[in-house]
Design a protein around this motif. Structure first.
Motif, mmCIF file in Angstrom:
data_model
loop_
_atom_site.group_PDB
_atom_site.id
_atom_site.type_symbol
_atom_site.label_atom_id
_atom_site.label_comp_id
_atom_site.label_asym_id
_atom_site.label_seq_id
_atom_site.Cartn_x
_atom_site.Cartn_y
_atom_site.Cartn_z
ATOM 1 N N ASN B 207 28.095 11.702 24.484
ATOM 2 C CA ASN B 207 28.538 10.775 25.506
ATOM 3 C C ASN B 207 29.731 9.571 24.697
ATOM 4 O OD1 ASN B 207 26.772 8.304 26.380
ATOM 5 N ND2 ASN B 207 25.588 7.290 24.674
ATOM 6 N N GLY B 211 29.721 9.292 28.414
ATOM 7 C CA GLY B 211 29.149 7.912 28.059
ATOM 8 C C GLY B 211 29.985 6.539 28.400
ATOM 9 N N VAL B 433 22.947 11.807 30.785
ATOM 10 C CA VAL B 433 22.602 11.392 32.060
ATOM 11 C C VAL B 433 21.100 10.764 31.651
ATOM 12 C CG1 VAL B 433 22.595 11.565 33.929
ATOM 13 C CG2 VAL B 433 24.847 12.325 33.296
ATOM 14 N N MET B 437 23.985 6.374 30.812
ATOM 15 C CA MET B 437 25.457 6.466 30.226
ATOM 16 C C MET B 437 25.711 5.526 29.230
ATOM 17 S SD MET B 437 27.478 9.396 31.690
ATOM 18 C CE MET B 437 28.266 8.928 33.281
#
Lengths: 238, 506
Positions: B207, B211, B433, B437
């Motif tokens: 992440n 993200g 996902v 995110m």
């Protein structure tokens, strides 16, 4: 003293010569404007000053230092900040976070006074402090883009078409603020504009760009009175 | 039906046309894949036709499309959910019934054999009909009202979630901490929880890269592998303990992150994704082929288990000079001690990942990652060095992957390149996902959905993958940006969080 001096700068996009030998200078404390039609190369010149794309010939001096071969982020750390074309604020971040981003390379001890200064100039931003920047109106986003640039404590402020897509009333406000920044903060401003009338009224000096060349230069008042400029950029509007 | 549909955008004949169109597409797609099969007969290979399967494929496509049409005609979300669930169950049911007819391929298939379990098929179809009928009638009466309500409801849920993120997080943490107390005797529950926790940690690590910094990394498993092999090799060759190797594994993985980062960070988007994918494969192929060093496809076995912080040992027969965990705390020996200890270990590692990420998000570096994700040119014009910023994201993300890898090695006791295939990268990326995110709690939910559910429903054999696929499609339909996909400012001034969130939803 000239703060930014551009000497014989050529810039290419691939094989296309976008700038064909530009000479100009911006003196300390001035507002200098660059006007011209779409595709004349105004934005290219401004971005060349910032190092992206880099000039393939010529020199760009900022306070006497050649910056034409430096990467963009280093140039910006020297004290040149810009409000880029299309504003390019961070839409998913709040107004406050955007302003923090502007100050990211600065000493945190200036932060509080700087942000107060920005809120003084743009009270609207203070009202919207927690709002997601992408949800604001175009004018507010432009204010944010200028505010964010100011947070980087620039000595030279580059503005790329701050009037783009804004209502006339807002444009007037923005230009008044630019003048205020110049007058009160002694900020040197290099303004790229299509809105020739407003820009020339505001500016101490101006340059006219046509197809990658500087064709005319002079004080704002001179250019405003110039028949060629009037015919090409002013008649019919305003 | 036509009456209700005519009142909105579509009329009956258009619906029929649309259904026919999709029936034809289903026919074209299924006729080669499902319709013919080669069968080994005493007389040699023969082609058998399976029109029944083709019919089912067409039938379920039409039903599914009808469901989508209902959805488009703005029926309430509740009904959509019921519709899709029931359709899925019905189709699933039909398939299972088919499978039970063992010998159906031997003789040429006749249609009514397919409906061997007539009763259940009729029931399933009747169920679908009832649901569609109810949906149709309720749609007319309260459709508009309900849409409004459901919107309000989802807004309320969002509001509650967003204004209570901290509380929800804390409840989650407490739950995971007392989990072994609730299921302490159930070995499979603890194993599953540990597995989910590994993926949560990997998801949190990725992440940071995907993200926050917005760099699509398809080779994250490489760092996981580097961590695992660093620990395994260091402990086997140099006899280092787990507690010493853990930080080393992180450092190794981070340096691999930097090695990868340098050449690729000038790339963006799909190009970056392809290069990272390649990097993941390179690591795996090297692990397979460098036999002398890594043991190649045989892997590395009997990797040392972690001790209780070097104080006590978990094995039944303690080596001389060491204390057993049971003796240290005056407990009887139980094989669960080690498992529970491992569970807490990965829990703490995952939480460290989480807190570091949350902390970094508030620091300039984390803010710069997020800004870089949104607009790289703007970042450069603010004086941010994009290369260094991206490298730091890569390195920190990789470091947590390395920690997780070292833990994986010590938990399994055996590692081989097979554990680090592209599929792992894909699963971790899917967790990030699907979770939304950048959302930390989203990653937890998605890890439970992606890893926990398929394991829990293992009895359903391959059908769980069918449901799993349907589930992912459903998530992407209703929450296309992930389960929990909002980014709240990390700093709010002069306002309570609640006011802020409420203001934004209006």
């Amino acid at each position: 003293m000239s703060m930014l001096k551009i000497e014989g700068v050529h810039t290419f996009y691939g094989n296309i010569e976008a700038l064909k030998g530009i000479d100009m200078e911006v003196n300390e404390g001035e507002i200098v404007t660059l006007i011209g039609a779409n595709g004349a190369g105004k934005t290219t010149l401004l971005m060349t000053c910032c190092g992206s794309p880099q000039a393939s010939k010529g020199r760009i001096l900022f306070e006497g230092q050649d910056i034409s071969r430096m990467p963009m982020h280093e140039i910006c750390q020297l004290g040149i900040q810009q409000s880029p074309e299309g504003r390019r604020i961070f839409p998913r971040m709040s107004v406050y976070e955007n302003l923090q981003m502007g100050a990211i390379t600065q000493d945190p001890k200036h932060f509080n006074s700087d942000i107060e200064m920005v809120f003084d100039l743009f009270p609207r931003l203070k009202e919207r402090i927690n709002q997601r920047a992408g949800t604001m109106s175009g004018g507010e986003q432009q204010m944010l883009a200028i505010g964010r640039a100011l947070m980087g404590r620039p000595r030279l402020l580059l503005l790329d078409e701050p009037s783009l897509g804004l209502a006339p009333l807002i444009v007037k406000q923005i230009f008044e603020t630019i003048e205020k920044i110049n007058r009160e903060k002694k900020m040197t401003v290099f303004l790229v504009e299509q809105n020739a009338f407003h820009a020339l009224k505001l500016a101490h000096r101006g340059y006219v760009m046509v197809n990658g060349n500087i064709t005319l230069s002079g004080t704002g008042a001179e250019l405003l009175a110039n028949p060629e400029v009037r015919a090409a950029y002013l008649e019919g509007g305003h | 039906m036509s009456a209700a549909l005519a009142s909105s955008r579509t009329n009956g004949s258009e619906v029929v046309k649309e259904l026919a169109f999709f029936a034809v597409i289903a026919l074209l797609m299924s006729v080669m894949l499902l319709g013919v099969e080669t069968v080994d007969r005493p007389t040699g290979l023969e082609l058998a036709v399976r029109w029944d399967l083709v019919l089912i494929a067409i039938g379920s496509t039409v039903i599914g499309r009808l469901g989508l049409i209902f959805r488009r005609e703005s029926i309430s979300r509740l009904w959509q959910a019921v519709l899709i669930t029931v359709t899925a169950v019905a189709v699933f049911e039909m398939f299972v019934r088919f499978r039970e007819l063992d010998d159906r391929w031997v003789s040429p298939v006749v249609l009514d054999m397919a409906f061997g379990s007539v009763v259940s098929t009729i029931l399933a179809i009747a169920f679908v009909v009832i649901v569609f009928a109810t949906a149709y009638f309720t749609m007319k009466v309260q459709g508009a009202v309900e849409v409004d309500q459901s919107k309000k409801l989802s807004a309320k849920i969002q509001l509650t979630y967003r204004s209570n993120t901290k509380k929800i997080g804390l409840i989650g943490i407490v739950f995971f901490f007392i989990f072994p107390l609730l299921f302490g005797d159930d070995r499979s529950a603890i194993d599953l929880a540990t597995l989910v926790m590994i993926y949560i940690m990997l998801g949190w690590g990725l992440n940071i890269v995907v993200g926050l910094a917005g760099l699509l990394d398809l080779g994250y498993v490489a760092f996981y592998a580097v961590g695992a092999y660093s620990y395994a090799l260091l402990s086997q060759n140099f006899d280092l303990s787990f507690w010493l190797c853990l930080p080393l594994a992180g450092i190794f993985a981070a340096s691999f992150g930097i090695i990868l980062g340098f050449p690729v960070l000038r790339l963006r988007g799909d190009y970056l994704a392809i290069v990272t994918l390649g990097f993941g494969e390179i690591i795996r192929v090297v692990l397979i082929n460098w036999y002398d060093f890594t043991g190649g496809p045989d892997g590395i076995s009997s990797i040392e288990r972690p001790s209780f912080f070097g104080l006590a040992d978990f094995s039944r027969r303690v080596p001389e000079g060491a204390v057993s965990f049971g003796d240290l705390f005056g407990l009887d020996y139980s094989s669960m001690h080690r498992l529970i200890f491992l569970y807490y270990l990965i829990l703490v590692l995952a939480l460290v990942t989480n807190f570091v990420t949350l902390r970094l998000r508030k620091l300039p570096i984390g803010r710069a990652w997020e800004a870089l994700r949104e607009d790289e040119i703007a970042c450069r014009s603010l004086g941010i060095n994009p290369t260094n910023t991206k490298l730091s994201a890569f390195a920190i993300g990789a470091m947590f992957g390395g920690f997780a890898g070292a833990f994986f090695a010590t938990r399994q006791g055996f590692i081989s390149p097979e554990s680090f295939t592209f599929l792992e990268s894909a699963v971790i990326l899917a967790i990030v996902v699907l979770g939304g995110m950048g959302s930390q709690i989203g990653v937890v939910l998605a890890a439970i959905v992606m890893i926990g559910f398929p394991e829990m429903f293992r009895e359903l054999a391959e059908y769980r993958m069918l449901i799993f696929g349907a589930g992912i499609v459903a998530i992407m339909l209703w929450r296309p940006r992930g389960l929990l996909s909002f980014r709240d400012p990390t700093i709010l001034l002069n306002m309570s969080q609640k006011e802020k969130v409420a203001g934004e939803i209006k």
